[in-house]
Write a protein that holds these residues in place. Sequence first.
Motif, PDB file in Angstrom:
ATOM      1  N   GLU A   1       0.822  -1.201   0.000  1.00 60.95           N
ATOM      2  CA  GLU A   1       0.000   0.000   0.000  1.00 60.95           C
ATOM      3  C   GLU A   1       0.862   1.260   0.000  1.00 60.95           C
ATOM      4  O   GLU A   1       0.500   2.276  -0.626  1.00 60.95           O
ATOM      5  CB  GLU A   1      -0.933  -0.011   1.202  1.00 60.95           C
ATOM      6  N   ALA A   2       1.993   1.220   0.697  1.00 60.80           N
ATOM      7  CA  ALA A   2       2.902   2.375   0.674  1.00 60.80           C
ATOM      8  C   ALA A   2       3.398   2.646  -0.735  1.00 60.80           C
ATOM      9  O   ALA A   2       3.533   3.806  -1.149  1.00 60.80           O
ATOM     10  CB  ALA A   2       4.077   2.131   1.622  1.00 60.80           C
ATOM     11  N   ARG A   3       3.664   1.594  -1.495  1.00 60.10           N
ATOM     12  CA  ARG A   3       4.115   1.775  -2.879  1.00 60.10           C
ATOM     13  C   ARG A   3       3.055   2.467  -3.717  1.00 60.10           C
ATOM     14  O   ARG A   3       3.372   3.287  -4.587  1.00 60.10           O
ATOM     15  CB  ARG A   3       4.488   0.423  -3.468  1.00 60.10           C
ATOM     16  N   VAL A   4       1.788   2.165  -3.480  1.00 63.66           N
ATOM     17  CA  VAL A   4       0.704   2.834  -4.211  1.00 63.66           C
ATOM     18  C   VAL A   4       0.698   4.323  -3.905  1.00 63.66           C
ATOM     19  O   VAL A   4       0.575   5.172  -4.803  1.00 63.66           O
ATOM     20  CB  VAL A   4      -0.652   2.186  -3.876  1.00 63.66           C
ATOM     21  N   GLU A   5       0.836   4.668  -2.614  1.00 63.11           N
ATOM     22  CA  GLU A   5       0.869   6.080  -2.228  1.00 63.11           C
ATOM     23  C   GLU A   5       2.088   6.792  -2.816  1.00 63.11           C
ATOM     24  O   GLU A   5       1.999   7.934  -3.285  1.00 63.11           O
ATOM     25  CB  GLU A   5       0.873   6.188  -0.704  1.00 63.11           C
TER      26      GLU A   5
ATOM     27  N   ALA B   1       3.619   6.008  -5.551  1.00 63.14           N
ATOM     28  CA  ALA B   1       3.411   6.146  -6.997  1.00 63.14           C
ATOM     29  C   ALA B   1       2.580   7.386  -7.311  1.00 63.14           C
ATOM     30  O   ALA B   1       2.847   8.099  -8.289  1.00 63.14           O
ATOM     31  CB  ALA B   1       2.744   4.892  -7.553  1.00 63.14           C
ATOM     32  N   ARG B   2       1.589   7.676  -6.470  1.00 64.54           N
ATOM     33  CA  ARG B   2       0.800   8.896  -6.675  1.00 64.54           C
ATOM     34  C   ARG B   2       1.676  10.137  -6.491  1.00 64.54           C
ATOM     35  O   ARG B   2       1.631  11.074  -7.293  1.00 64.54           O
ATOM     36  CB  ARG B   2      -0.371   8.933  -5.695  1.00 64.54           C
ATOM     37  N   ALA B   3       2.462  10.141  -5.419  1.00 65.38           N
ATOM     38  CA  ALA B   3       3.326  11.294  -5.153  1.00 65.38           C
ATOM     39  C   ALA B   3       4.387  11.465  -6.229  1.00 65.38           C
ATOM     40  O   ALA B   3       4.788  12.594  -6.552  1.00 65.38           O
ATOM     41  CB  ALA B   3       3.981  11.140  -3.782  1.00 65.38           C
ATOM     42  N   ALA B   4       4.862  10.354  -6.786  1.00 66.06           N
ATOM     43  CA  ALA B   4       5.946  10.409  -7.772  1.00 66.06           C
ATOM     44  C   ALA B   4       5.524  11.046  -9.085  1.00 66.06           C
ATOM     45  O   ALA B   4       6.388  11.453  -9.877  1.00 66.06           O
ATOM     46  CB  ALA B   4       6.463   8.995  -8.036  1.00 66.06           C
TER      47      ALA B   4
ATOM     48  N   ASP C   1      11.419   3.819  -7.733  1.00 67.22           N
ATOM     49  CA  ASP C   1      12.118   2.926  -8.664  1.00 67.22           C
ATOM     50  C   ASP C   1      13.089   2.014  -7.923  1.00 67.22           C
ATOM     51  O   ASP C   1      13.238   0.836  -8.270  1.00 67.22           O
ATOM     52  CB  ASP C   1      12.867   3.742  -9.721  1.00 67.22           C
ATOM     53  N   PHE C   2      13.764   2.565  -6.919  1.00 64.73           N
ATOM     54  CA  PHE C   2      14.672   1.746  -6.107  1.00 64.73           C
ATOM     55  C   PHE C   2      13.904   0.634  -5.401  1.00 64.73           C
ATOM     56  O   PHE C   2      14.331  -0.530  -5.383  1.00 64.73           O
ATOM     57  CB  PHE C   2      15.392   2.636  -5.087  1.00 64.73           C
ATOM     58  N   ILE C   3      12.774   0.979  -4.802  1.00 61.23           N
ATOM     59  CA  ILE C   3      11.968  -0.025  -4.091  1.00 61.23           C
ATOM     60  C   ILE C   3      11.520  -1.124  -5.044  1.00 61.23           C
ATOM     61  O   ILE C   3      11.530  -2.307  -4.698  1.00 61.23           O
ATOM     62  CB  ILE C   3      10.762   0.661  -3.422  1.00 61.23           C
ATOM     63  N   GLU C   4      11.143  -0.750  -6.256  1.00 65.18           N
ATOM     64  CA  GLU C   4      10.657  -1.733  -7.224  1.00 65.18           C
ATOM     65  C   GLU C   4      11.733  -2.741  -7.608  1.00 65.18           C
ATOM     66  O   GLU C   4      11.431  -3.902  -7.892  1.00 65.18           O
ATOM     67  CB  GLU C   4      10.135  -1.022  -8.482  1.00 65.18           C
TER      68      GLU C   4
END
Length: 256
Positions: free
Chosen positions: A225-229, A231-234, A245-248
């Motif tokens: 869920e943090a990744r979704v948030e 992605a919106r901010a990015a 991108d690093f997290i992915e």
Amino acid sequence: MIHPTALIDPGAKIGKNVSVGAYSIIGPNVEIGDGTTIGPHVVIDSHTRIGKDNQIWQFASLGAAPQDKKFHGEDSRLEIGDRNVIREFVSFNRGTADGGGLTRIGNDNWLMAYVHIAHDCTVGNNTIFSNASSLAGHVSVDDWVILGGFTLVHQFCQIGAHAFTAMGAIINRDVPPYVTVAGSFAEPKGINSEGLRRRGYSSDRIMSIKRAYRTLYNSSLPLSEARVELARAAEDAPDVRLMLDFIERSQRSLVR
């Protein structure tokens, strides 16, 4: 500019204005770029390429065979870029067949005494490795990272751009960009705000990174869920995109 006691293999290529100190040894298939200074008692082993204007201090060991029991003499290399400062007793090993055969160090890095960089590591540009910090094999360190003294990094870990590690940190998972970590094993302690300010980041950019950090570490959201948030901010923040991108691409999971 080459001391008469230095031993240089006939197959080595030495650039212009290179100085080599007393009792240093330069092996075969070594290339040293213009303006590089090599102190006394330095050993540069085979299949090593060093760029321009580097400072290599006494007792450094560069390009030795990897400390890996699976290594049996296969062709492998060490590449070092330009304008690096490599202090006393630093050791860099060549790569291994399993890791692509290459250990690579970028440009403008400051590598203090007793730093060790093992086989198949990749180090970017403008990093600072404080005394006795060490990378195990296959580690990736991005630009502008600062490792505190005696930092130890486990095999295959990644450290993102602008991250900062406290003295004695033991890192066994990936450290995202901008994050400060400390402890054994390392835990996140905030972002590297001071480092970002020194590099000219505006207050707005730093605040955007802080919000991303809070989403990742202070929101109690699961990582998915943090990744979704993030992605919106990015969408409007390239700095957050760098973190996402690093997290992915993280393979070992993140410090959490």
